[in-house]
Design a protein around this motif. Sequence first.
Motif, PDB file in Angstrom:
ATOM      1  N   SER A  15       1.058  22.565  42.495  1.00  0.00           N
ATOM      2  CA  SER A  15       2.551  23.228  41.423  1.00  0.00           C
ATOM      3  C   SER A  15       3.071  22.410  40.137  1.00  0.00           C
ATOM      4  O   SER A  15       2.435  21.616  39.689  1.00  0.00           O
ATOM      5  N   THR A  16       4.530  22.638  39.274  1.00  0.00           N
ATOM      6  CA  THR A  16       4.848  21.943  38.088  1.00  0.00           C
ATOM      7  C   THR A  16       5.897  20.871  38.471  1.00  0.00           C
ATOM      8  O   THR A  16       6.157  20.398  39.394  1.00  0.00           O
ATOM      9  N   ALA A  17       6.001  20.722  37.187  1.00  0.00           N
ATOM     10  CA  ALA A  17       7.587  19.204  37.364  1.00  0.00           C
ATOM     11  C   ALA A  17       8.151  20.024  37.587  1.00  0.00           C
ATOM     12  O   ALA A  17       9.469  19.647  38.133  1.00  0.00           O
ATOM     13  N   SER A  18       8.581  20.991  36.914  1.00  0.00           N
ATOM     14  CA  SER A  18       9.990  21.871  36.689  1.00  0.00           C
ATOM     15  C   SER A  18      10.141  22.481  38.626  1.00  0.00           C
ATOM     16  O   SER A  18      11.405  22.730  38.877  1.00  0.00           O
ATOM     17  N   ARG A  19       9.186  23.217  38.944  1.00  0.00           N
ATOM     18  CA  ARG A  19       9.172  24.103  40.384  1.00  0.00           C
ATOM     19  C   ARG A  19       9.896  21.907  41.155  1.00  0.00           C
ATOM     20  O   ARG A  19      10.871  22.247  42.445  1.00  0.00           O
ATOM     21  N   LEU A  20       8.915  21.537  41.417  1.00  0.00           N
ATOM     22  CA  LEU A  20       8.951  19.702  41.968  1.00  0.00           C
ATOM     23  C   LEU A  20      10.350  19.665  41.708  1.00  0.00           C
ATOM     24  O   LEU A  20      10.686  19.633  42.842  1.00  0.00           O
ATOM     25  N   GLY A  21      10.763  19.479  40.567  1.00  0.00           N
ATOM     26  CA  GLY A  21      12.455  18.848  40.409  1.00  0.00           C
ATOM     27  C   GLY A  21      13.956  20.017  41.290  1.00  0.00           C
ATOM     28  O   GLY A  21      14.243  19.323  41.280  1.00  0.00           O
ATOM     29  N   GLN A  22      13.523  21.164  40.643  1.00  0.00           N
ATOM     30  CA  GLN A  22      14.191  21.888  41.491  1.00  0.00           C
ATOM     31  C   GLN A  22      13.990  21.733  42.802  1.00  0.00           C
ATOM     32  O   GLN A  22      15.047  21.415  43.985  1.00  0.00           O
ATOM     33  N   GLY A  74      11.843  16.114  33.694  1.00  0.00           N
ATOM     34  CA  GLY A  74      11.237  15.103  33.317  1.00  0.00           C
ATOM     35  C   GLY A  74      11.878  14.162  34.101  1.00  0.00           C
ATOM     36  O   GLY A  74      10.614  13.494  33.773  1.00  0.00           O
ATOM     37  N   THR A  75      12.477  13.615  34.846  1.00  0.00           N
ATOM     38  CA  THR A  75      12.023  12.899  36.100  1.00  0.00           C
ATOM     39  C   THR A  75      10.353  12.687  37.152  1.00  0.00           C
ATOM     40  O   THR A  75       9.839  12.042  37.151  1.00  0.00           O
ATOM     41  N   THR A  76      10.228  14.366  37.394  1.00  0.00           N
ATOM     42  CA  THR A  76       9.169  14.281  37.979  1.00  0.00           C
ATOM     43  C   THR A  76       8.319  14.348  37.027  1.00  0.00           C
ATOM     44  O   THR A  76       6.934  13.847  38.019  1.00  0.00           O
ATOM     45  N   SER A  77       8.642  14.786  36.222  1.00  0.00           N
ATOM     46  CA  SER A  77       6.619  14.754  35.503  1.00  0.00           C
ATOM     47  C   SER A  77       6.451  12.893  34.859  1.00  0.00           C
ATOM     48  O   SER A  77       5.266  12.669  34.982  1.00  0.00           O
ATOM     49  N   TYR A  78       7.345  12.388  35.158  1.00  0.00           N
ATOM     50  CA  TYR A  78       6.810  10.829  34.864  1.00  0.00           C
ATOM     51  C   TYR A  78       6.672  10.429  36.209  1.00  0.00           C
ATOM     52  O   TYR A  78       5.740   9.700  36.432  1.00  0.00           O
ATOM     53  N   HIS A  79       6.924  10.605  36.927  1.00  0.00           N
ATOM     54  CA  HIS A  79       6.962  10.385  38.300  1.00  0.00           C
ATOM     55  C   HIS A  79       5.286  11.305  38.813  1.00  0.00           C
ATOM     56  O   HIS A  79       4.729   9.710  39.485  1.00  0.00           O
ATOM     57  N   LEU A  80       5.159  12.387  38.732  1.00  0.00           N
ATOM     58  CA  LEU A  80       3.562  12.820  38.961  1.00  0.00           C
ATOM     59  C   LEU A  80       2.462  11.687  37.672  1.00  0.00           C
ATOM     60  O   LEU A  80       1.616  12.087  38.255  1.00  0.00           O
ATOM     61  N   ARG A  81       3.455  11.605  36.695  1.00  0.00           N
ATOM     62  CA  ARG A  81       1.987  10.633  35.999  1.00  0.00           C
ATOM     63  C   ARG A  81       1.661   9.141  36.653  1.00  0.00           C
ATOM     64  O   ARG A  81       0.487   8.950  36.453  1.00  0.00           O
ATOM     65  N   GLN A  82       2.694   8.882  37.193  1.00  0.00           N
ATOM     66  CA  GLN A  82       2.710   7.554  37.515  1.00  0.00           C
ATOM     67  C   GLN A  82       1.360   8.146  38.836  1.00  0.00           C
ATOM     68  O   GLN A  82       0.470   7.017  39.255  1.00  0.00           O
ATOM     69  N   LEU A  83       1.657   8.552  39.326  1.00  0.00           N
ATOM     70  CA  LEU A  83       0.855   9.402  40.955  1.00  0.00           C
ATOM     71  C   LEU A  83      -0.823   9.709  40.545  1.00  0.00           C
ATOM     72  O   LEU A  83      -1.559   9.075  40.709  1.00  0.00           O
ATOM     73  N   ALA A  89       0.046  23.206  28.033  1.00  0.00           N
ATOM     74  CA  ALA A  89       0.790  21.698  27.687  1.00  0.00           C
ATOM     75  C   ALA A  89       2.291  21.501  28.173  1.00  0.00           C
ATOM     76  O   ALA A  89       2.368  20.689  28.180  1.00  0.00           O
ATOM     77  N   ARG A  90       3.217  22.387  28.536  1.00  0.00           N
ATOM     78  CA  ARG A  90       4.553  22.310  28.168  1.00  0.00           C
ATOM     79  C   ARG A  90       4.478  22.565  29.744  1.00  0.00           C
ATOM     80  O   ARG A  90       6.019  21.632  30.112  1.00  0.00           O
TER      81      ARG A  90
END
Length: 193
Positions: A39-46, A53-62, A77-78
Motif C-alpha cells: 500500500s501507499t502512505a496515503s492509503r495507510l494513513g486513511q 506525512g506521518t505514515t510516510s515518516y514511520h514507513l521510512r523508520q520501519l 516519487a510522490r
Amino acid sequence: MAEPPPEETVDVTDPRTLRALSHPLRTGLLALLRSEGPSTASRLGQRLGESSGTTSYHLRQLAALGFVEEVAGQGTARERWWRARHRSTRWRTEDLVAQPGGREVVEELTHQSLGRQRRMLAAHAEQREDLEPVWRDAVSLNDWALHLSPAGVAALTEELNGVLARWRAEREEPGQPLVHVLLDLFPLTEDPA
C-alpha cells in the motif's frame, strides 16, 4: 487475498530495534501491510486516521529497521508503495530482558499484543452474524487448560507453532480470506472467573 511478504519471520534480538518497532503507529502499519498487502502512505494513513506525512515518516523508520521495503517498479516519487518484508516478528523474552531496556519493551509489546487480540476478538463478535453460515460454523474459539511444567509449555508452544508453520507452508489457500489464529499459553496465579 493479498500477496504474502517475501520472508516468513524476522527474529529480533536487540531491545532498541524492538523499542523502535513498539511505536503503536508502526505496529499498525506493519500489521496492515502484512494482512492487506502492499500500500501507499496515503492509503495507510486513511485506514489509520493519520496524515500521509506521518505514515510516510514511520514507513521510512520501519524500512531503516528492515521491516518494510519499497515495492520495486510500483508507484511514483510522490506516491511510493510499501510492503512488509516478513510475515511475522518474533523474539525470545529471555534473550531481551537481561539487556538494558529489554524488560520494559517486552512488557510494552505484550500489552500492545493483548490489546490487539482483544480488539480482534471484539471485532469478530461484532461481525460474526454477518458471516455466511459456512463461515460461522467453521469458526473456532477455544479455551483449553492443562497442567504443565515450564518445559512442557515450551514443548507445546513449539509443537503448535510448528503445526501452524506447516499449514502456512503447505496448506494455505490463495484467494481465501485471511483467518487469524490467536495462540497463547500462560499460567495464572488466580482464575479471574
